[in-house]
Design a protein around this motif. Structure first.
Motif, PDB file in Angstrom:
ATOM      1  N   THR A 247       0.830  -1.202   0.000  1.00 26.15           N
ATOM      2  CA  THR A 247       0.000   0.000   0.000  1.00 26.15           C
ATOM      3  C   THR A 247       0.863   1.251   0.000  1.00 26.15           C
ATOM      4  OG1 THR A 247      -1.815  -1.128   1.146  1.00 26.15           O
ATOM      5  CG2 THR A 247      -1.761   1.280   1.272  1.00 26.15           C
ATOM      6  N   ASN A 271      -9.720  -7.826   2.310  1.00 30.34           N
ATOM      7  CA  ASN A 271      -9.916  -7.116   3.570  1.00 30.34           C
ATOM      8  C   ASN A 271      -8.637  -6.440   4.057  1.00 30.34           C
ATOM      9  OD1 ASN A 271     -12.614  -7.784   3.701  1.00 30.34           O
ATOM     10  ND2 ASN A 271     -12.303  -9.574   5.009  1.00 30.34           N
ATOM     11  N   THR A 274      -8.658  -3.160   1.677  1.00 33.23           N
ATOM     12  CA  THR A 274      -9.885  -2.443   1.335  1.00 33.23           C
ATOM     13  C   THR A 274      -9.845  -0.964   1.708  1.00 33.23           C
ATOM     14  OG1 THR A 274     -11.228  -4.446   1.493  1.00 33.23           O
ATOM     15  CG2 THR A 274     -12.369  -2.347   1.728  1.00 33.23           C
ATOM     16  N   ARG A 275      -9.207  -0.620   2.809  1.00 35.88           N
ATOM     17  CA  ARG A 275      -9.196   0.778   3.225  1.00 35.88           C
ATOM     18  C   ARG A 275      -8.487   1.678   2.217  1.00 35.88           C
ATOM     19  NH1 ARG A 275      -7.960   0.904   9.763  1.00 35.88           N
ATOM     20  NH2 ARG A 275      -9.835  -0.256  10.416  1.00 35.88           N
ATOM     21  N   ALA A 276      -7.529   1.134   1.491  1.00 40.54           N
ATOM     22  CA  ALA A 276      -6.720   1.959   0.589  1.00 40.54           C
ATOM     23  C   ALA A 276      -7.044   1.746  -0.884  1.00 40.54           C
ATOM     24  CB  ALA A 276      -5.235   1.689   0.816  1.00 40.54           C
ATOM     25  N   HIS A 296      -6.879   4.616  -3.659  1.00 43.78           N
ATOM     26  CA  HIS A 296      -7.677   5.822  -3.442  1.00 43.78           C
ATOM     27  C   HIS A 296      -6.783   7.060  -3.478  1.00 43.78           C
ATOM     28  CE1 HIS A 296     -11.048   3.333  -2.559  1.00 43.78           C
ATOM     29  NE2 HIS A 296     -10.654   2.966  -1.349  1.00 43.78           N
TER      30      HIS A 296
END
Length: 299
Positions: A247, A271, A274-276, A296
């Motif tokens: 990431t 999972n 997923t946040r990035a 993102h």
């Protein structure tokens, strides 16, 4: 007139065992000319995970040795390393041109419209604008036949790589790094904790005329650098563990291509990222999966 090479006799030793790394180490200690690893279904293992073993319950490892090599010491070393449960077979390939036999079993493979992966001596019937990456069997083996690598090559074949800086994390034979460079990437950083894989990547880059654009620094030397594209063809467990690292290396808006996981592992791997990243639908081949995400934060 081209020189005609006489067929060469070879010693071929094949062992079936779950301890693939030990068998490979034995073959390498006896100066094997080539080592290949297959599962029970005869899928070639390519781009092995750094510090991980192939995701097979049992592997079939084949070592190829020049004629005159004694089989008995190798068999003894295999028994000592693997135990009596290992199944060992010894073959003498008398009067057989092994390279020609290998070429017959591994014809050129096309990915997308114009990317081909082929052995060096294999003829390729392709258009003039085809991109042909040449790789031969070796100790860090990778030809694009395994679904994990094929899925990544399919993605690369359709991606816009022109002028991009690419990270290939866990480069193995360098097949993805070389393909990316041949497809127009400005720079490819290929890293692996296995020195043998790094050497294979350098050799394959040189043979394909892209050594000037493929860099193989130690893992610690890439620091906090961000890349336009991040590739990781390894296995689910290390993909999850490496989520913070991969990431951090993905620039805002950068594609992330993850391969080497199975369908049952999709959610666990997603999972971790997923946040990035926002992921497209998984691409599946023979229960192997390629996840394509985008970082993102693109401007």
């Amino acid at each position: 007139m081209a020189e005609t090479r006489s067929p060469v006799a070879w010693l071929q030793i094949t062992v079936e065992t779950p301890k693939a790394s030990l068998a490979e180490a034995v073959f390498e200690s006896f100066d094997a000319e080539a080592v290949t690893v297959l599962d029970a279904g005869d899928d070639i293992t390519v781009e092995n995970t750094p510090n991980e073993q192939p995701a097979f319950q049992d592997s079939r490892i084949t070592g190829l040795f020049t004629d005159g090599t004694r089989a008995e010491p190798i068999e003894t070393a295999l028994r000592d390393a693997l135990g009596d449960e290992a199944v060992i077979r010894v073959d003498r390939l008398e009067n057989e041109d092994w390279a020609s036999a290998w070429l017959a079993q591994h014809p050129p493979i096309r990915f997308g419209e114009r990317l081909w992966i082929a052995p060096h001596n294999a003829p390729v019937e392709a258009d003039d604008d085809a991109i042909i990456v040449r790789l031969d069997p070796g100790l860090a083996f990778g030809t694009g036949t395994h679904p994990t690598t094929a899925l990544c090559l399919e993605w690369l074949a359709t991606a816009d790589l022109a002028g991009k800086d690419v990270l290939d994390y866990g480069c193995g034979s360098g097949i993805l790094a070389v393909a990316a460079a041949r497809l127009g990437a400005a720079s490819v950083t290929a890293v692996d904790i296995d020195d043998q894989a790094v050497r294979a990547t350098q050799e394959n880059a040189e043979r394909n005329g892209v050594l000037d654009r493929i860099h193989t620094p130690p893992l610690d030397d890439i620091g906090e650098r961000e890349f336009d594209i991040v590739l990781a063809n390894i296995l689910a467990k290390p993909l999850i563990a490496l989520a913070p690292t991969l990431t951090a290396h993905a620039a805002p808006g950068a594609p992330l291509v993850l391969s080497g996981l199975l369908t049952r592992q999709i959610e666990d791997v997603k999972n971790a990222y997923t946040r990035a990243f926002e992921f497209a639908e998984p691409v599946v081949e023979e229960d192997w999966v390629c996840l394509n995400g985008r970082r993102h934060g693109a401007g």
